[in-house]
Design an enzyme around this catalytic site. Structure first.
Site, mmCIF file in Angstrom:
data_model
loop_
_atom_site.group_PDB
_atom_site.id
_atom_site.type_symbol
_atom_site.label_atom_id
_atom_site.label_comp_id
_atom_site.label_asym_id
_atom_site.label_seq_id
_atom_site.Cartn_x
_atom_site.Cartn_y
_atom_site.Cartn_z
ATOM 1 N N SER A 154 0.847 -1.183 0.000
ATOM 2 C CA SER A 154 0.000 0.000 0.000
ATOM 3 C C SER A 154 0.890 1.243 0.000
ATOM 4 C CB SER A 154 -0.938 -0.025 1.217
ATOM 5 O OG SER A 154 -1.796 1.081 1.231
ATOM 6 N N TYR B 215 -5.513 7.783 -6.032
ATOM 7 C CA TYR B 215 -4.498 6.793 -5.668
ATOM 8 C C TYR B 215 -4.678 6.354 -4.222
ATOM 9 C CZ TYR B 215 -0.032 4.722 -4.455
ATOM 10 O OH TYR B 215 0.931 3.868 -3.984
ATOM 11 N N LYS C 264 -5.653 2.482 -2.708
ATOM 12 C CA LYS C 264 -4.886 1.775 -1.679
ATOM 13 C C LYS C 264 -5.687 1.628 -0.384
ATOM 14 C CE LYS C 264 -1.077 0.934 -3.943
ATOM 15 N NZ LYS C 264 -0.680 -0.465 -4.267
#
Length: 277
Positions: free
Chosen positions: A133, A147, A151
């Site tokens: 992650s 983004y 994650k």
């Protein structure tokens, strides 16, 4: 000796981890969209390394890679979901197609890999899954909303997965790196085609043409690889592994801020229940 299957090994952390796994005497299946970019790793250890082409967004390739790994080495003991890429854009700037592509790789691709290896891991009652992650999940910098969201989805799923698999002898670990000297902020970084002027002082500062961080990050990928191996091989693998001083600082700063918010608004939070009867 165990067998590791690592996605996204052409550069950066994936490549460093594959090399370290081999140095520790284990087998490794190194993958990339184009196997020729990782063939050099396999060539150094032909008896213990296998290079495969793998696009994690292609279900047929996912199944084929796992089956080929099992045929070659018997088992996949450790899956590392490292394949993924960064994407920078103000929330308003991104197209639905860009966001879908990002989630297909960073989240749904990892899910597909997990589901492909789990039947054999469950049968053996052993194995480990490592999901890479980012500390960006907590920091949520401007320009990284999608983004961070991709994650965060991976981390949320990983927490439930760990509870489901712990009784079956399978470990799940989330790795949150800080800034490492990889290609993440270079060639691998995507961004929206549109840049709205109103975001120039927030998301705009982190666009590729304005970012000066690439190549100066404090983290060493080779040392990160060793840390991941140590965590996976420990008797009690962590649910969360932070990598880098910046990741630790970010985690502690955000934890303190969240604790302060919880305390400050505690009475309002508690005011939402039915009166005790």
């Amino acid at each position: 000796m165990s067998t590791w299957l690592i996605t996204g090994c052409s550069t950066g952390l994936g490549r460093a981890l594959a090399t370290a796994v081999l140095a520790h005497g284990n087998n490794v299946v190194v993958t990339a969209r184009d196997a020729s970019t990782v063939q050099d790793i396999a060539d150094t250890s032909p008896d213990s390394a296998l290079a495969l082409s793998l696009d994690v967004t292609d279900p047929a390739q996912v199944e084929s890679a796992v089956r080929e790994a099992e045929r070659r080495f018997g088992t996949v003991d450790v899956l590392v979901n490292n394949a993924g890429y960064g994407y920078r854009s103000a929330v308003e700037e991104a197209t639905p197609e860009d966001v879908q592509r990002l989630f297909d790789t960073n989240f749904f691709g990892a899910v597909a890999m997990i589901k492909a290896v789990l039947p054999a891991m469950r049968e053996r009652r052993s194995g480990a899954i490592v999901n890479i992650s980012s500390i960006g999940v907590r920091l949520t910098p401007p320009g990284s909303g999608y983004y961070a969201a991709s994650k965060a989805a991976l981390e949320g799923m990983s927490g439930s997965l760990r509870k489901e698999l712990e009784p079956l002898g399978i470990a799940v670990t989330v790795v949150e790196p800080g800034g490492f000297r990889t290609d993440f902020a270079g060639r691998s970084l995507a961004q929206s085609e549109v840049a709205i002027p109103d975001y120039a002082e927030t998301a705009g500062k982190r666009r590729k043409e304005n970012d000066t961080v690439h190549g100066t990050q404090p983290g060493n990928p080779a040392l990160a690889a060793e840390a991941i191996i140590t965590a996976v091989e420990s008797p009690n693998a962590p649910l969360l592994l932070l990598l880098g001083a910046d990741a630790i600082d970010g985690f502690e700063t955000l934890a303190a801020r969240e604790r302060n918010d919880a305390d400050t608004w505690r009475d309002l939070s508690l005011s939402t229940g039915y009166p005790e009867e």
